[in-house]
Write a protein that holds these residues in place. Structure first.
Motif, PDB file in Angstrom:
ATOM      1  N   ALA A 102      74.164  35.137   3.975  1.00 49.39           N
ATOM      2  CA  ALA A 102      73.011  35.890   3.475  1.00 49.39           C
ATOM      3  C   ALA A 102      73.022  35.915   1.954  1.00 49.39           C
ATOM      4  CB  ALA A 102      73.043  37.320   4.010  1.00 49.39           C
ATOM      5  N   ALA A 103      71.867  35.635   1.354  1.00 50.31           N
ATOM      6  CA  ALA A 103      71.721  35.755  -0.100  1.00 50.31           C
ATOM      7  C   ALA A 103      71.113  37.104  -0.450  1.00 50.31           C
ATOM      8  CB  ALA A 103      70.843  34.629  -0.630  1.00 50.31           C
ATOM      9  N   LEU A 104      70.370  37.642   0.502  1.00 49.10           N
ATOM     10  CA  LEU A 104      69.712  38.943   0.305  1.00 49.10           C
ATOM     11  C   LEU A 104      69.673  39.639   1.661  1.00 49.10           C
ATOM     12  CD1 LEU A 104      68.049  40.715  -1.760  1.00 49.10           C
ATOM     13  CD2 LEU A 104      66.014  39.524  -0.962  1.00 49.10           C
ATOM     14  N   LEU A 105      70.144  40.880   1.685  1.00 50.15           N
ATOM     15  CA  LEU A 105      70.080  41.656   2.923  1.00 50.15           C
ATOM     16  C   LEU A 105      69.200  42.874   2.660  1.00 50.15           C
ATOM     17  CD1 LEU A 105      70.936  42.443   5.811  1.00 50.15           C
ATOM     18  CD2 LEU A 105      72.972  43.522   4.819  1.00 50.15           C
ATOM     19  N   LEU A 106      68.126  42.962   3.405  1.00 43.59           N
ATOM     20  CA  LEU A 106      67.173  44.050   3.201  1.00 43.59           C
ATOM     21  C   LEU A 106      67.264  45.033   4.358  1.00 43.59           C
ATOM     22  CD1 LEU A 106      64.149  41.869   2.010  1.00 43.59           C
ATOM     23  CD2 LEU A 106      65.770  43.156   0.586  1.00 43.59           C
ATOM     24  N   LEU A 107      67.585  46.280   4.041  1.00 43.34           N
ATOM     25  CA  LEU A 107      67.772  47.302   5.069  1.00 43.34           C
ATOM     26  C   LEU A 107      66.540  48.202   5.160  1.00 43.34           C
ATOM     27  CD1 LEU A 107      71.400  48.442   4.115  1.00 43.34           C
ATOM     28  CD2 LEU A 107      70.733  46.724   5.816  1.00 43.34           C
TER      29      LEU A 107
END
Ligand code: FES
Lengths: 459, 88
Positions: free
Chosen positions: A252-257
């Protein structure tokens, strides 16, 4: 420099804009202040500078936003963008700052329309750079049409996950996958409220359209995710997730919660207004009468900061609170107010009935609200779940004692982000209800101030 | 939308006028925008809407500015907050 007005509206989202326009139309002298630099709130962010596509997934919202902002601009209300309130007093004095200078606004009535914030549900590794909220990414999409990197994962639950994914796809971007933590049992619970949802089929239809659009674009959707973890050195490099006890890992380069939204109650709490626990929405909400009046004389609240109602119902609540303000200020008789408000109430009930279905459908997974000992809960002060639990063992009974013992909620965000998460852990550790547990007391100043800002106040 | 040139950690970068200082820092490729004064860990903007205060940066020499709430201006200097800056 001080300003005085009949009505001060705080927040320029749907509720605040509708309140300002409606009150101004009734001859009320209105000032509207907002933290952001342009009107619209989060949903209609950058509404006046965005380019629109006719066939957009957010078209209905966008059209409503454009109309709302235009009506407000034409209403004759005073507008103070880029302004934050840092102290509100029962006598109608509201202390504000634009980041450079503090000022006081004296108002005969105040309507707080502070909107919603995303529910913070701490997971291991969520403090790593590269972990953000879905809302944060959506703000970047709205302001600068930012497309996330290809290895972007969305994790959590709620309509915004699907809306954002659909918007990225529409903008020509890609999403690696959606890790949906919505518990399967929510569906059965939601069905109890299907009657209300059927009164407002648009909500259901919209949700289904978004999900279809995302799946059609080939986005991987993993259901029944039980636990999440962000991993990496210096920044997020992978996401781990657990399905039926089985852990998997993906780069993952970006994890959006995202775990839904909750009312932004910092302002109403700082004011000292009474609040109570809303069981279905799992959040604290201010105690209000049907006109939106809080327990503090001359202060009302409207929109998502009073309980999550959505943009359309927020607008209706804004109208209703404004009509009540006009009545209190002698611009309308009670009978006139009632007559003007009646259609708004009728629409509002329909929205609220439909909302219960969504609340039940996207209720957060209970196990996620009680994270493992080593998970950081308060990001500002790096306080872990274990430190909160230890404070309970040492005799902390409520959130304010936990704060004194651990510094949880004492950093720059003043518990805005972690307040509810810390209260959930505390309530579970003590075996008490959330109503009994409560949340952090909020004290002025609501935002950190510099001495030079304060010095301007004396002039 | 017109563009604005800002200076992020000494590097000039052109960003859309509607961007925030925090957004400009991310666009400039900064993975972290501050160091936690408590643990020394790298941190980066989390909410982009004024809630979390993770985006505290030094803007035009002023520390602890909430960078996600500050709109970019031509020539703005945006720097990481590294030292343990105290609230002033
Ligand atoms: S990124 Fe959360 S306050 Fe700026």
């Amino acid at each position: 420099m001080s300003v005085s007005c009949d009505l001060l509206v705080i927040g320029a989202g749907p509720a605040g804009l509708a309140a300002a326009s409606t009150a101004a139309k009734r001859g009320v002298d209105v000032t509207l202040m907002d933290e952001q630099v342009a009107p619209g709130g989060q949903i209609h962010r950058a509404m006046e500078s965005r380019a629109f596509k006719a066939e957009s997934v957010s078209r209905a919202d966008d059209e409503r936003g454009v109309a709302l902002v235009a009506e407000f601009r034409a209403s004759g209300s005073r507008y103070q963008p880029g302004t934050q309130a840092w102290q509100m007093q029962a006598d109608g004095k509201v202390y504000v700052t634009d980041g450079a200078r503090a000022r006081v606004i004296t108002a005969r009535r105040v309507i707080i329309a502070a909107g919603a914030i995303e529910r913070a549900v701490p997971i291991p590794g969520w403090t790593l750079p590269g972990v953000m909220t879905v809302g944060a990414a959506q703000i970047r999409l709205k302001t600068i049409t930012y497309k996330p990197p290809a290895e972007t994962w969305l994790a959590g639950s709620g309509p915004l996950l699907w809306l954002y994914a659909a918007q990225v796809i529409e903008a020509g971007g890609r999403i690696a996958g959606i890790l949906d933590t919505t518990p399967g049992s929510n569906r059965m619970r939601a069905l109890r409220h299907i009657g209300g949802a059927l009164g407002h089929v648009a909500y259901l239809k919209r949700g289904l359209t978004l999900q279809r659009c995302v799946r059609a674009a080939g986005v991987l959707v993993v259901n029944h995710v039980e636990a999440l973890e962000a991993r990496g050195e210096g920044c997020v490099q992978s996401v781990r997730y657990c399905v039926k006890g089985d852990w998997r890992e993906a780069p993952a380069a970006l994890l959006l919660l995202h775990q839904g939204v909750i009312p932004h109650t910092h302002a109403t709490r700082a004011l000292g207004a009474e609040h109570h626990w809303n069981v279905l929405q799992r959040c604290f909400v201010p105690n209000l009468d049907s006109w939106g009046n809080t327990s503090i004389e001359s202060y009302a609240a409207a929109g998502d900061c009073t309980g999550i109602v959505g943009a359309e119902a927020s607008l209706l609540q804004g109208h209703i609170a404004a009509l009540e303000a006009a009545r209190a200020l002698g611009k309308l008789t009670p009978a006139q107010r009632d007559e003007l408000a009646a259609p708004h109430f009728a629409h509002l009930w329909r929205h609220l009935a439909a909302r219960r279905f969504l609340d039940a459908l996207f209720a957060p997974r209970a196990s996620l609200l009680n994270p493992a000992d080593d998970v950081v809960v308060c990001r500002c002060e790096s306080v872990t779940a274990k430190q909160i639990r230890d404070a309970v063992v040492l005799g902390a009974m409520g959130p304010n004692q936990v704060k004194a013992f651990t510094r949880c909620g004492m950093g720059p965000c003043q518990g805005r982000l972690c307040g509810l998460a810390a209260a959930e852990i505390l309530a579970a550790a003590r075996g008490k209800s959330m109503q009994e547990t409560g949340v952090f007391k909020v004290r002025a100043p609501l935002k950190p101030l510099s001495l030079s800002e304060l010095a301007a106040l004396e002039e | 939308m017109s563009n604005v040139t800002v200076n992020v950690e000494g590097k000039a970068i052109s960003v859309p006028a509607g961007e925030s200082a925090a957004g400009a820092a991310l666009a400039a490729g900064l993975t972290h925008t501050r160091v936690s004064p408590v643990t020394g860990e790298p941190r980066a903007p989390y909410c982009m809407m004024g809630v979390c205060f993770e985006c505290l940066m030094v803007i035009d020499g002023v520390p602890s500015r909430q960078a996600c709430m500050v709109p970019v201006r031509e020539g703005m200097r945006i720097e990481r907050q590294t030292a343990v800056e105290v609230w002033k």
